[in-house]
Design an enzyme around this catalytic site. Structure first.
Site, short mmCIF file in Angstrom:
data_model
loop_
_atom_site.label_atom_id
_atom_site.label_comp_id
_atom_site.label_asym_id
_atom_site.label_seq_id
_atom_site.Cartn_x
_atom_site.Cartn_y
_atom_site.Cartn_z
N ALA A 133 0.87 -28.81 -36.28
CA ALA A 133 0.26 -28.74 -34.95
C ALA A 133 0.20 -27.29 -34.51
CB ALA A 133 1.07 -29.57 -33.95
N ALA A 135 -0.58 -24.86 -30.85
CA ALA A 135 -0.86 -24.78 -29.41
C ALA A 135 -0.92 -23.31 -29.01
CB ALA A 135 0.20 -25.53 -28.63
N GLN A 139 3.19 -22.70 -33.04
CA GLN A 139 2.71 -23.73 -33.96
C GLN A 139 3.88 -24.24 -34.79
OE1 GLN A 139 -0.48 -21.68 -35.98
NE2 GLN A 139 0.69 -21.42 -37.85
N VAL A 140 3.70 -25.40 -35.42
CA VAL A 140 4.78 -26.12 -36.07
C VAL A 140 4.45 -26.37 -37.53
CG1 VAL A 140 6.13 -28.26 -36.06
CG2 VAL A 140 5.42 -27.24 -33.89
N ASP A 289 8.08 -32.33 -19.27
CA ASP A 289 6.77 -32.18 -19.93
C ASP A 289 6.48 -33.44 -20.74
OD1 ASP A 289 4.43 -30.84 -20.48
OD2 ASP A 289 5.25 -29.66 -22.13
#
EC number: 2.7.-.-
Length: 533
Positions: A133, A135, A139-140, A289
Site C-alpha cells: 500500500a 499513501a 508506504q508499506v 483514525d
C-alpha cells in the site's frame, strides 16, 4: 527553501484559477466589502474562462487533490469539522482519498537500511520490493524476519519534511489572513484548525509514536474477543521505520466475502460500537483514525467476529472530567433533559460561565427536538454530538481537539456499523455500557481509589497553607485578583478543609490521646468534602 516556497505559491495560484476558487472565496459572507472589491479587480477575472459544471464542494475537493498529499490530508481533517463547514462542502471533502503513487523501492530500501544501520538482507529473510500500500506519508512492504515471523514494514517517504514545512507555512499565512480581515473568520479559529493539523501530520511522521500507540492499544485489548491489534517488533522500529506483525483479515468493506464466510453482521456492528465506548470510557485512549481502510475482520470465528485495527498514528484521550461530563450529557440528551445538557456544558467549562442557562437550553431544544421525531434506531449518535457542538459554538464554545477527534471517530464507527447492519440501534447498544460505567464511577472500589489519590496530596498541604498565608500578608494582596484555580467545577476550598480534617483524623487516631470517635467524625467529614462534586 525560499525558492520552494515561491514555486509552491505559483502552483497554488494556478489551481485556484483552474477551479475558480476565487469565486468561492468571494461568495463568503464573512468577507469584508473592500476585499470583495479588490478580488473583483484580479486580472484573470476579466479574461474568458471555461465554465465548470461542478458544485462548490467538488471544485474544492478537486483543487485539494491537485495540490497534493498535504492538502489532501488537510481536507480530510477539515471534513470532520462539520461545526465549521456547510454540509455540502463537508460531505464532498469526505470523499478525498489519500492515495498517491508509490515511490521507487530502491529509495524505500535505502531509507530502511539508513534507519536500521544494517543491510536489508541482514534483517529480513525476505523483503518484497513491490509495496502492499502507498499513501501520502508512508508506504508499506511485506517481509519476513530472520526469526521467521511474517511482518509488514512501514517507511516514511523521503524528502517529505521540506514539502510539509512549506505547505503548513502557507496554510498558516492563509489562516492568519482570514483572521485579520474577518471577525466571522476569527470566530471559527482558522489558526487553531491549522495548528491541530500540524500536530497531526507531525505525529504521523514519527513512527515510534505510532508503534507506542499500537502497543498501548494492543495491551488494552489483550485477550479480548472484540479487537486484535498486531504486535510491534520494537527491535526493528525507528523514527522513520515501523515493523509490525502481518495480519490476514477481510477488509470490513468487503461485504461479499464477509457474507460468504457467514459473518454475523449484527454482532459485528454492535461490537464496533462496544469497542468505541470501551476505548473512550474504560481506557480513555481511542484509535482516532477508524476509517474502513484501517479496519479488517478476522477469519477465525465468523459467528463471533473480531475486528483487527491497523495504523495507530492518530489517537485521542479524554480527561476524567471530560469522560464524566460526556457520559452525563449523552444520557441527559436521550432522556430529553435539555436543562441538564445546558447546565453540564456550563459546569464543564465547555461554554463560558456567564452563559444564560435558559437561553442555551432553548437553543438545544430547538435543534434536538426534530431529531427525536425519528425512531431511536434511525438517530445518528454522531449527528447528535455534531448538533450539540454547532449549537454550543453559537454560545462561544471552545471545542477541544480531543472532542473533535471523538466526534469524527464516532461518525466513522456509526456509519460503518449501519453499513454492516442497517437496523443497528446505537443507543440501545451504548446505553447499558454508559449506565454501567456511571455506576462504577461511584462504586466503593473507585471511591477508595479516588480517596487514595487525594491522600497522596496531604504532604503538600503545609506548603500550600504557607504559600496562601504569605500571599495574603503581602501589601495590596486583598486587591489582587484571586489565584486561577484549575478546573471550573472543583470546590478547592472545601477540598483543602477536607484534607486538613484528614490530617487531623490521622493525628488524633495515631496519638490515641482522645477517644476514637472524633477521629472517625473527622475522617468522614474529610472524605465527604474531598469527594463531593
Amino acid at each position: 527553501m525560499k525558492l520552494l516556497a515561491v514555486r509552491r505559491l505559483l502552483r497554488i495560484q494556478r489551481v485556484v484559477i483552474r477551479y475558480r476558487l476565487d469565486d468561492l472565496i468571494l461568495e463568503l459572507p464573512m468577507l469584508p466589502w473592500w476585499l470583495r472589491l479588490l478580488g473583483a479587480t484580479l486580472p484573470w477575472r476579466w479574461l474568458p474562462r471555461r465554465k465548470l459544471e461542478l458544485t462548490r464542494g467538488a471544485r474544492l475537493r478537486l483543487a485539494l487533490q491537485d495540490l497534493g498529499p498535504i492538502f489532501i490530508k488537510f481536507g480530510q481533517i477539515l471534513s470532520t469539522r462539520r461545526d465549521l463547514l456547510p454540509d455540502d462542502i463537508a460531505n464532498e471533502l469526505a470523499w478525498l482519498q489519500d492515495k498517491v503513487p508509490p515511490f521507487p523501492p530502491e529509495l524505500a530500501v535505502k531509507r530502511i537500511e539508513e534507519q536500521l544501520g544494517a543491510k536489508i538482507e541482514q534483517v529480513f529473510a525476505r523483503f518484497e520490493r513491490e509495496p502492499l500500500a502507498s499513501a501520502s506519508v508512508a508506504q508499506v512492504h511485506a517481509a519476513r524476519l530472520k526469526s521467521g515471523e511474517e511482518v509488514v514494514v512501514k517507511v516514511i517517504r523521503p524528502n517529505l519534511e521540506p514539502v510539509i514545512r512549506s505547505d503548513i507555512a502557507w496554510l498558516f499565512i492563509l489562516a492568519r489572513l482570514a483572521e485579520r480581515v474577518s471577525s466571522e473568520a476569527r470566530r471559527l479559529h482558522p489558526v487553531e484548525v491549522v495548528s491541530d493539523y500540524e500536530k497531526t501530520i507531525v505525529d504521523e511522521l514519527d513512527l515510534l509514536r505510532e508503534a507506542a500507540n499500537a502497543s498501548q492499544l494492543r495491551r488494552n485489548f489483550e485477550g479480548s474477543p472484540l479487537l486484535y491489534v498486531p504486535q510491534v517488533y520494537w527491535d526493528w522500529c525507528r523514527p522513520k521505520v515501523l515493523v509490525m506483525e502481518r495480519i490476514y483479515g477481510i477488509p470490513v468493506t468487503d461485504l461479499e466475502t464477509l457474507r460468504d464466510q457467514r459473518t454475523d453482521f449484527k454482532a459485528l456492528a454492535e461490537r464496533g460500537v462496544e469497542i468505541f465506548f470501551t476505548q473512550v470510557f474504560r481506557d480513555s485512549f481511542f484509535h482516532a483514525d477508524m476509517h474502513p481502510g484501517n479496519i479488517f475482520v478476522s477469519t477465525r470465528a465468523p459467528w463471533s467476529p473480531q475486528y483487527i485495527a491497523v495504523d495507530c498514528g492518530i489517537v485521542g484521550s479524554l480527561t476524567d472530567e471530560d469522560q464524566d461530563y460526556l457520559a452525563r450529557n449523552l444520557i441527559a440528551f436521550f432522556k430529553r433533559d435539555y436543562r441538564k445538557v445546558a447546565q453540564l456544558h456550563i459546569d464543564s467549562g465547555w461554554v463560558p460561565a456567564e452563559t444564560k442557562v435558559n437561553d442555551f437550553e432553548a437553543a438545544i431544544r430547538t435543534v434536538c427536538e426534530p431529531i427525536f421525531e425519528k425512531p431511536l434506531k434511525d438517530i445518528s449518535f454522531g449527528q447528535v454530538l455534531l448538533r450539540l457542538f454547532q449549537t454550543a459554538r453559537r454560545f462561544n464554545m471552545e471545542i477541544q481537539p480531543q472532542l473533535v477527534l471523538l466526534q469524527k471517530t464516532l461518525l466513522n464507527i456509526e456509519g460503518l456499523g449501519r453499513q454492516l447492519y442497517p437496523e443497528l440501534d446505537l443507543w440501545a447498544t451504548a446505553q447499558p455500557f454508559l449506565e454501567r460505567w456511571m455506576r462504577e464511577r461511584v462504586s466503593p472500589k473507585q471511591l477508595l481509589r479516588n480517596f487514595q489519590q487525594q491522600v497522596e496530596q496531604v504532604p503538600h498541604l503545609s506548603q500550600m497553607a504557607r504559600d496562601t498565608l504569605e500571599r495574603l500578608s503581602q501589601p495590596h494582596a486583598h486587591n489582587a485578583p484571586p489565584p486561577e484555580w484549575k478546573g471550573s467545577r472543583h470546590d478547592w476550598l472545601g477540598r483543602l478543609v477536607g484534607a486538613v480534617l484528614l490530617v487531623g483524623a490521622a493525628e488524633v487516631g495515631l496519638g490515641q490521646q482522645l477517644e476514637a470517635w472524633p477521629a472517625w467524625v473527622m475522617l468522614a467529614g474529610g472524605v465527604f468534602l474531598i469527594l463531593r462534586r
